[in-house]
Motif scaffolding. Sequence first.
Motif, PDB file in Angstrom:
ATOM      1  N   ALA A  86       0.827  -1.208   0.000  1.00 19.13           N
ATOM      2  CA  ALA A  86       0.000   0.000   0.000  1.00 19.13           C
ATOM      3  C   ALA A  86       0.862   1.259   0.000  1.00 19.13           C
ATOM      4  CB  ALA A  86      -0.927  -0.006   1.219  1.00 19.13           C
ATOM      5  N   LEU A  87       1.914   1.261   0.795  1.00 19.20           N
ATOM      6  CA  LEU A  87       2.805   2.421   0.846  1.00 19.20           C
ATOM      7  C   LEU A  87       3.502   2.633  -0.497  1.00 19.20           C
ATOM      8  CD1 LEU A  87       4.411   1.979   4.380  1.00 19.20           C
ATOM      9  CD2 LEU A  87       2.724   3.701   3.687  1.00 19.20           C
ATOM     10  N   ALA A  88       3.877   1.538  -1.161  1.00 21.36           N
ATOM     11  CA  ALA A  88       4.532   1.651  -2.468  1.00 21.36           C
ATOM     12  C   ALA A  88       3.588   2.252  -3.499  1.00 21.36           C
ATOM     13  CB  ALA A  88       5.009   0.270  -2.923  1.00 21.36           C
ATOM     14  N   VAL A  89       2.325   1.845  -3.482  1.00 18.50           N
ATOM     15  CA  VAL A  89       1.341   2.386  -4.426  1.00 18.50           C
ATOM     16  C   VAL A  89       1.068   3.858  -4.132  1.00 18.50           C
ATOM     17  CG1 VAL A  89      -1.099   2.264  -5.119  1.00 18.50           C
ATOM     18  CG2 VAL A  89       0.276   0.176  -4.965  1.00 18.50           C
ATOM     19  N   MET A  90       0.901   4.199  -2.867  1.00 22.99           N
ATOM     20  CA  MET A  90       0.667   5.593  -2.491  1.00 22.99           C
ATOM     21  C   MET A  90       1.827   6.480  -2.943  1.00 22.99           C
ATOM     22  SD  MET A  90      -0.796   5.027   1.377  1.00 22.99           S
ATOM     23  CE  MET A  90      -0.551   6.756   1.800  1.00 22.99           C
ATOM     24  N   ALA A  91       3.043   6.037  -2.678  1.00 23.62           N
ATOM     25  CA  ALA A  91       4.214   6.825  -3.054  1.00 23.62           C
ATOM     26  C   ALA A  91       4.356   6.916  -4.566  1.00 23.62           C
ATOM     27  CB  ALA A  91       5.473   6.207  -2.436  1.00 23.62           C
TER      28      ALA A  91
END
Length: 261
Positions: A86-91
Amino acid sequence: MTPTTSQSRTTGERKQMSTTADPSEGTSAPAQGALIPQRFQLTGEVIVSKIFWAGFGWQGSSIVADKLGYSAESIAFAGTTGVGEALAVMAGHSLFYTVIKGSDASKEISTGLWLGTGTLFSGTAWQPVVNALVSMTDNFFPAVAAGTMIACGSAFYAGLRVGRALWGEVLGLPVAERDYENLNSDAGLSVAIGGATAMFVACDPSAAMNIFAVPFGVLETDSNVLGMIKAGGATATGYGIVQAWQNFFPRGRNWMDMYLK
């Protein structure tokens, strides 16, 4: 994995959350012939900004979880990989649309937060779903991939709807509130995301009938970075295949169309 627009309840002002469509250019829909290239252009943006990084981030997070001593059957492992993806997609979304496309940071970060919510649901579900399907099918790749597509695509859809309710309706961030149009759009996007989660299964080279073990199978001899690149390539390919099929749908039947007006 796409920008969203919504209509303000009080002012009627259109909230624009992407650089893919400029409201100043008019509201007339493109002709069907012009729509298909636009769909493929947006497909490319989605892959570059989000889908590759989803697999890359999940695989990287699995390495972290392993170093922390979490087994692949544990809730801690599922949670770690879900949060990392999720953090990778958000970033990926936020950086692509703010730095490269020059869009408004607050709007794109809100969109990234919404997309990250869907990703959190599907990324957390992926390992438990695959574990169950591997046990049920004796690790038969076609069956595991198909079941993963259905289960994780559905989880992503649930996350998108929860995200719209939480970020848009409860907290008032510039995320479109739930309505019938985006209910259908979110469903179409979730089918394509399901394709990404299905191809991610190909990263297991030991699966029976895994015709995608080359090039996506992650080997014991692979470096961590190479494994993460293979994972990102797998999710990008799975999404791209399903989305390419959807890109030839008639007008209004593709989830992208509401963003290409």
